[in-house]
Design an enzyme around this catalytic site. Structure first.
Site, mmCIF file in Angstrom:
data_model
loop_
_atom_site.group_PDB
_atom_site.id
_atom_site.type_symbol
_atom_site.label_atom_id
_atom_site.label_comp_id
_atom_site.label_asym_id
_atom_site.label_seq_id
_atom_site.Cartn_x
_atom_site.Cartn_y
_atom_site.Cartn_z
ATOM 1 N N HIS A 159 1.837 4.693 -2.674
ATOM 2 C CA HIS A 159 1.888 6.140 -2.743
ATOM 3 C C HIS A 159 3.621 6.558 -3.027
ATOM 4 C CE1 HIS A 159 -1.953 6.350 -0.646
ATOM 5 N NE2 HIS A 159 -1.436 5.836 0.435
ATOM 6 N N HIS A 201 0.930 -1.210 0.056
ATOM 7 C CA HIS A 201 -0.080 0.054 -0.024
ATOM 8 C C HIS A 201 0.741 1.005 0.001
ATOM 9 C CE1 HIS A 201 -3.768 2.319 1.360
ATOM 10 N NE2 HIS A 201 -2.871 3.013 1.648
ATOM 11 N N GLU A 202 1.812 1.389 0.835
ATOM 12 C CA GLU A 202 2.579 2.676 1.092
ATOM 13 C C GLU A 202 3.582 2.705 -0.236
ATOM 14 O OE1 GLU A 202 1.876 4.844 2.922
ATOM 15 O OE2 GLU A 202 0.575 3.386 4.382
ATOM 16 N N HIS A 236 4.176 6.599 -6.695
ATOM 17 C CA HIS A 236 3.241 7.782 -7.001
ATOM 18 C C HIS A 236 3.901 9.257 -6.959
ATOM 19 C CE1 HIS A 236 -1.268 9.752 -7.383
ATOM 20 N NE2 HIS A 236 -0.344 10.009 -8.304
#
Length: 596
Positions: A393, A389-390, A396
């Protein structure tokens, strides 16, 4: 078994982030602080002195230079505090950075009222005079959208002085929740009583032994019940601050103020809640199925996270988790995977839980440096999902910084959760496809259903809690422990059904949610999840156009409004389709799991 570290010094260097990438030493930080103060003073001199395009350009370039430096300065202080929230030296750095932020805000508070006092013709004339202003042109005209929400020059100067005071409830709660809180005691494997930590709690609440789950649950909620009035006071103050600021700035409601920057109509928020509640039956069925599968007379809150497939608890060390992630994200292409390999080599991560370290996980992208990713890795399946998940980010942030200028590199939180959740969907598909053991497959399916429940349904419930509490404040009604408890418990029943038997702790769930101090933030997890389901489904079909569009989306930063950026990936959140598709997917998952 997860390694427990008694101090930060015990953690291997390769599992600690390298803050020297920001500042080689504290002296450099101090030098930047002085430089930023000088730049802030310089910006003040532009007040009343911008009469042409050249002067406007000089102000904006000085402001951007200051912003670049300040982001580095603040990031370093914040990351140092999060390593150990008890450290007074780091706290001092962060306090000084916050005070400097107020000074900068004060020095530049004149600018927006000045800009909005110009007519469009004058602004276009300034841009024609100074070609360098074309870099800022889109941002300048975007400011006109805020025209009716910006106060006079004097009022804006006054508002800027309240910045630190208005953020006090959130800062106070952060100190309570991270530095001061002491959980109750639990029994360890040797039969000794030890103080519970958050990392231990995340493991114990999934323990197959119900007595252990109950003990951990009671110990975890103990400080929240003890400090219920103090925490209710901080939350009520945060909500009232937001409502008051919204009124002062002429927004119809605090909700619309929260959605304004992203240009999201309030109907998107309201439709999310309505559509979810309309199709809530599969979640109620899942609660009933959970009670039946666990063989319980009463289903309690501490029974909601234990895996329904026993005997397959996986231990996934950090290095192994990283390798799994790289394989799972292969559908995103070789460049994406190589970027993540570089992240690990260059120590962008702070991996382990240590005393005083900030709980949870996050990614902080710093323009001109790189992302910094905080974890509290527990060598389990949840931690693998958190890592993936991280890193969504993180990549991105990395791609937006590489492909966008500073002015548009920082993406909106609205689109942030798409990048992280696409990764999670790709991970669960990879794990299910590559697992031959049927029992483990059922366990993974169960895990994804619970992940879906937490990332989508719970966040929608939180979003409704925020909406209802802000509406009460707007109507001048009181906010206190009893009010928060009543609203929260009512919502729990609506979303999770009457199968769960309420206990004293259950209604205090609001007290442990730090996101409530960032108003109207959590709904973005749900919209992000719905968007990600649609994008990942197309990626897994090997759709080259989807892959190209999605990678372009990751490079886009804030170059367009969030809803428009998502439309380029094929997701239209102004229509109910992405939400309905997600809810249909959840129903399908529950039916498949129940049939097994």
């Amino acid at each position: 078994m997860t390694i427990t570290y008694k101090s930060r010094e015990e953690v291997p260097l390769k599992e600690k982030w390298n803050l020297e990438d920001l500042y080689i030493n504290l002296q450099k930080w101090e030098e930047d602080l002085k430089m930023i103060e000088l730049l802030a003073n310089e910006l003040k001199t532009f007040d009343g002195a911008i009469h042409n395009g050249i002067q406007l350009y000089q102000f904006l370039t000085t402001q951007e230079k200051l912003s670049y430096k300040f982001n580095h300065l603040f990031a370093y202080a914040m990351l140092k505090v999060d390593e150990d929230t008890r450290d007074t030296t780091s706290q001092s750095l962060l306090e000084r950075a916050r005070a400097l932020s107020v000074k900068i805000s004060s020095a530049t508070s004149f600018f927006l009222p000045f800009l909005l006092s110009l007519d469009e013709h004058t602004l276009k004339k300034y841009i024609a005079e100074e070609k360098g202003l074309t870099y800022f042109e889109k941002d300048l005209f975007e400011s006109f959208r805020y025209k009716k929400h910006v106060l006079s020059k004097e009022q804006e100067a006054l508002m800027s002085q309240f910045g630190e005071a208005l953020s006090a409830p959130a800062n106070t709660y952060a100190m309570i929740n991270n530095a001061d809180i002491k959980f109750g005691e639990v029994t360890n494997e040797s039969g000794e009583k030890v103080e519970l930590t958050r990392g231990m709690y995340s493991k114990l609440i999934e323990d197959e032994n119900r007595d252990k789950r109950k003990e951990a649950y009671k110990a975890y909620y103990k400080p929240y019940l003890q400090m219920k009035n103090s925490i209710a006071s901080t939350l009520a103050a945060a909500i009232k601050n937001n409502v008051t600021t919204s009124k002062i700035r002429n927004y119809p409601s605090a909700l619309e103020k929260g959605l304004f920057a992203d240009n999201v109509p309030k109907e998107v928020y309201e439709n999310l809640i309505m559509a979810t509640k309309k199709h809530i039956a599969p979640l109620h069925q899942y609660s009933e199925f959970r009670k039946e599968k666990l063989g319980l007379d009463e289903l309690r809150q501490y029974d909601m996270n234990v895996p329904l497939v026993s005997g397959v608890k996986q231990v996934i060390p950090y290095d192994k988790a990283y390798d799994i992630m790289l394989r799972a994200l292969a559908p995103l292409g070789e460049d994406y995977v190589n970027t993540l390999k570089d992240f690990k080599k260059a120590r962008y991560f702070d991996v382990r839980e240590t005393p005083g370290k900030r709980s949870g996980a996050y990614n902080l992208g710093v323009y001109g440096v790189h992302p910094f990713i905080l974890l509290n890795h527990q060598d389990d399946l949840d931690s693998l999902f958190t890592l993936v998940h991280e890193c969504g980010h993180g990549v991105h942030s990395q791609l937006s910084s590489q492909y966008q200028p500073q002015i548009t590199a920082r993406y909106s939180i609205f689109v942030a959760e798409v990048a992280s959740t696409v990764n999670e969907v790709l991970l669960i598909n990879y794990l299910l496809d590559n697992e031959e053991n049927e029992k483990v497959q059922r366990h993974l399916l169960n895990h994804f259903i619970d992940k879906f429940r937490g990332t989508f349904f719970t966040q929608v419930m939180f979003a409704e809690f925020e909406k209802l509490t802000h509406e009460r404040a707007e109507q001048g009604e009181p906010l206190n422990v009893e009010v928060f408890n009543t609203i929260y418990e009512t919502l729990l029943r609506e979303y999770y059904g009457d199968t769960i038997v309420a206990d004293e702790e259950m209604k205090y769930g609001w007290a442990r949610i730090p996101h409530f101090y960032r108003p109207f933030y959590v709904y973005k997890y749900a919209t992000g999840f719905a968007s990600a389901i649609q994008i990942a489904t197309n990626l897994l079909k090997g759709n080259e156009e989807t892959l190209y569009n999605y990678l372009e989306f990751l490079k886009s930063g804030s170059s367009d409004y969030p809803l428009e950026l998502l439309k380029k990936t094929g997701v239209d959140l102004t229509s109910p389709e992405p939400i309905k598709n997600s809810l249909a997917k959840f129903k399908e998952l529950v039916e498949e799991f129940s049939s097994l």
